[in-house]
Design an enzyme around this catalytic site. Structure first.
Site, mmCIF file in Angstrom:
data_model
loop_
_atom_site.group_PDB
_atom_site.id
_atom_site.type_symbol
_atom_site.label_atom_id
_atom_site.label_comp_id
_atom_site.label_asym_id
_atom_site.label_seq_id
_atom_site.Cartn_x
_atom_site.Cartn_y
_atom_site.Cartn_z
ATOM 1 N N GLU B 210 0.854 -1.179 0.000
ATOM 2 C CA GLU B 210 0.000 0.000 0.000
ATOM 3 C C GLU B 210 0.889 1.227 0.000
ATOM 4 O O GLU B 210 2.119 1.112 0.094
ATOM 5 C CB GLU B 210 -0.948 -0.014 1.208
ATOM 6 C CG GLU B 210 -0.248 -0.003 2.560
ATOM 7 C CD GLU B 210 -1.193 -0.246 3.745
ATOM 8 O OE1 GLU B 210 -2.185 -0.979 3.581
ATOM 9 O OE2 GLU B 210 -0.930 0.293 4.821
ATOM 10 N N HIS B 249 -3.955 3.316 8.310
ATOM 11 C CA HIS B 249 -2.729 2.751 8.873
ATOM 12 C C HIS B 249 -1.723 3.863 9.137
ATOM 13 O O HIS B 249 -1.575 4.772 8.319
ATOM 14 C CB HIS B 249 -2.076 1.766 7.888
ATOM 15 C CG HIS B 249 -2.761 0.436 7.831
ATOM 16 N ND1 HIS B 249 -2.686 -0.369 6.726
ATOM 17 C CD2 HIS B 249 -3.513 -0.222 8.736
ATOM 18 C CE1 HIS B 249 -3.376 -1.480 6.953
ATOM 19 N NE2 HIS B 249 -3.889 -1.412 8.173
#
Lengths: 373, 289
Positions: B210, B249
């Site tokens: 990511e 995150h």
């Protein structure tokens, strides 16, 4: 969490890193009084967190106190790259012979702090590292041992300093490292670190980013969210959200899946309005709050809920979505995809309330994108 | 074979008496994981689903010397201490599920683990599962099926999505490792790829990255330079994420000149890794390689 320049300077002062005298002001009255307290030329700096403040007119030099107050008056309440200026910093003007760079970051790959130094300050260090990597020194520090003397000597030598300046730089680096560790920084940067005509080193600007996960041991920096309306509302409710400029509202569980959901909507020709992660194990009331937040957002036309139930239960999600949709969903469309724990029950609840559940994330995203066209 | 966890894994759960700790201990036992003991300071003598609870890791290991793995579910402010306790008790694998661990704490216990010849997985991760053998983590076990695809991922639910797609297509997984969504994590892509390289059961690898940092670019460089012998399929989440915004995150942020998704996709492509643009496409690409 990025600190404002004045907060960074305050930390520098506390950790024995030399900075020019400065005052923070929040009103024109304060500005008038403060400007008088600094003799000579004054640098007037808008306190904003966006990058590129200088080029956007947020840093000016005033010849007189009157002029400084005037400049501050103009800056206060104005916007710099979309960010409102609420505080202005006055600092005594520093004569500069040469600008250096000194910073410490958390290096993700090395899993350790890394000192970054250059004899060329005042520029963007990432850019300099790309164009002339030979002018940038990176030194990995063992997080268990801390900065060693030989590393300090190496950095100082690389910056081309000797004699008294080398001693000063060594002290500044050690203090900066202490600050970096004690304040749980992701970044602590002095750029530029200036050499003055009388051979003194002074930190002219500060950039400090504190690890949000460590704020529990640094209560002094806790402050209300600085995000947009949606982001702020979401944070109050305990979610992570990021506002975007589209019209498809997105709710997912888990950061990776929620990002993938946004990407998929975009891929199918839609425009995501936001990123909103309800996290793991979200109960009915949590999902309802998240759904209400997006359904009442003026730009959102379609709400796309994508849930992969592990610890999150699909029936809880379905109940939350349905009650929000009934309460505030008039005129808005809704697409729900769910899979995993208690999926059948969740889908039954959705169907009973006129919402057709999807199995495939791709089909659901396609529908959501089509509905706004 | 598989990697990191298997039938021989004997698990200690730190933070076993918390709400999450109890829930996942039960779920792991149900899956077939051998949960041998739990630790919560001050709660020694209790039992959680039949699992004995001790006040310290040292006590648990003394009573159950077969313990070789710890799963940490204690709250973030105390997580680092829990990890150090397990490392000092001689455990070789510590899986840190806890989210919001300060990055300075993580840097310290990760460095320390290398001196103790131990591996850390996480923090902020779903754990590790070798389907039909053992799961040391919080993932829903039923969506996984034993097979030949190794998965290494920075994400949780997205991994489930892709694992499920793989399972539905008739393939299965050797081991799935969630390395965690934090900026600094223990095992990273390269180390897990290296383990998969040596694992006879793993024939293909899926790498789920990511935005944020450059671990994907580093992994691409490793794949290219070592002439990685097994086909790798990639997926990168957050291609539509704006810069300077943390996407859930702690590590998912395009910032300080790094973390841009296009650079990751480019680097992986240059290393011969096909990158899927949707989770389902991962399956298509896996079948094609």
């Amino acid at each position: 969490m990025k600190l404002y320049e004045y907060e960074g300077r305050e930390l520098f002062r506390r950790y024995g890193i030399p900075v020019a005298d400065s005052v923070v002001v929040e009103s024109v009255d304060e500005a008038r009084r403060a400007a008088e307290s600094l003799p000579g030329k004054v640098v007037v700096k808008a306190q904003v967190l966006v990058a590129g403040r200088g080029r956007a007119g947020g840093v000016k030099v005033a010849e007189t106190a009157v002029q400084a107050a005037e400049l501050a008056g103009r800056m206060l309440g104005s916007e710099i790259k979309g960010e409102k200026v609420e505080k202005v910093l006055f600092t005594a003007y520093t004569e500069i012979v040469k600008e250096l760079y000194l910073g410490i970051i958390v290096d993700r790959f090395k899993k350790a702090p890394q000192v970054i130094a250059s004899a060329e300050g005042g520029v963007e260090i990432e850019e300099l590292a790309r164009t002339s990597p030979e002018h940038v020194l990176k030194v990995e520090v063992n997080p268990l041992l801390g900065l060693t003397d030989y590393q300090v000597r190496r950095v100082v030598r690389f910056m081309g300093l000797d004699g008294g300046l080398a001693d000063q730089a060594g002290r500044i680096l050690r203090n900066l490292y202490r600050l970096f560790v004690e304040v749980d920084c992701e970044l602590a940067e002095i750029n530029p670190l200036a050499i003055t005509p009388d051979n003194k080193l002074v930190a002219v600007d500060s950039k400090v980013i504190v690890d949000e996960n460590a704020l529990f041991r640094h209560r002094e920096f806790v402050r209300p969210s600085e995000g947009t309306g949606l982001e702020e509302e979401a944070r109050k409710l305990g979610f992570t959200a990021v506002e975007l400029d589209g019209d498809v509202g997105i709710i997912g569980n888990g950061a990776g899946l929620t990002m993938a959901t946004m990407d998929m909507v975009k891929l199918k020709g839609g425009r995501p309005a936001n990123f909103l992660d309800v996290g793991g194990g979200a109960a009915e009331d949590v999902v309802e709050k998240a759904s209400r937040l997006l359904l009442t957002h003026p730009r959102v036309k379609v709400l796309f809920v994508n849930i992969l139930g592990g610890i999150t239960r699909c029936d809880e999600v379905a109940r939350g979505v349905v009650s929000a949709y009934k309460a505030v969903g008039a005129g808005k469309k809704i697409v729900v995809r769910m899979m995993g724990t208690n999926e059948e029950e969740g889908k039954r609840i959705l169907r009973e309330n006129g919402i057709l559940p999807y199995d495939s994330m791709e089909e659901a995203a396609e529908t959501a994108a089509k509905l706004v066209r | 074979m598989a990697i990191l966890v298997d039938e021989k894994t004997k698990v200690l759960v730190q933070g076993v008496t918390g709400r999450q700790g109890m829930f996942h201990t039960r779920s792991m036992i149900k899956y077939g994981t051998q949960v041998v003991a739990g630790v919560t300071p001050g709660k020694g003598g209790q039992r959680v689903d039949g699992v004995p609870v001790y006040d310290s890791v040292a006590e648990a290991v003394e009573k159950h010397p077969e313990i070789n793995t710890s799963m940490v579910m204690v709250p973030a402010p105390y997580a680092a201490d829990a990890v150090l306790e397990s490392l000092d008790a001689g455990l070789r694998l510590v899986v840190v599920i806890t989210e919001h661990v300060p990055v300075h704490d993580a840097m310290k216990f990760i460095r320390y683990s290398s001196y103790r010849n131990a591996h850390i997985v996480g923090p902020n991760c779903p754990g590790v599962i070798t389907p039909e053998a053992s799961k040391v983590g919080i993932m829903p076990g039923h969506i996984f099926k034993r097979g030949s695809v190794g998965i290494v991922s920075r994400s949780g639910t997205l991994t489930y999505e892709i694992a499920y797609a793989i399972t539905s297509s008739g393939m299965g997984q050797s081991t799935c490792v969630g390395i965690g969504g934090d900026p600094v994590v223990g095992l990273d892509f390269i180390e897990v790829l290296e383990m998969f390289r040596r694992d006879a059961e793993t024939e293909k690898v899926v790498l789920i990255g990511e935005i944020g940092g450059d671990l994907e670019e580093r992994a691409a460089e490793y794949i290219r330079k070592t002439g990685y012998p097994k086909p790798v399929v990639g997926y990168i989440a957050g291609r539509t994420a704006p810069p300077e915004k943390r996407m859930g995150h702690a590590g998912a942020i395009i910032s300080l000149g790094a973390g841009d998704p296009d650079s990751k996709v480019r680097a992986l492509n240059e290393a011969g890794v096909s990158v899927a643009s949707t989770p389902n496409e991962v399956v298509k690409l896996l079948k094609a390689v």
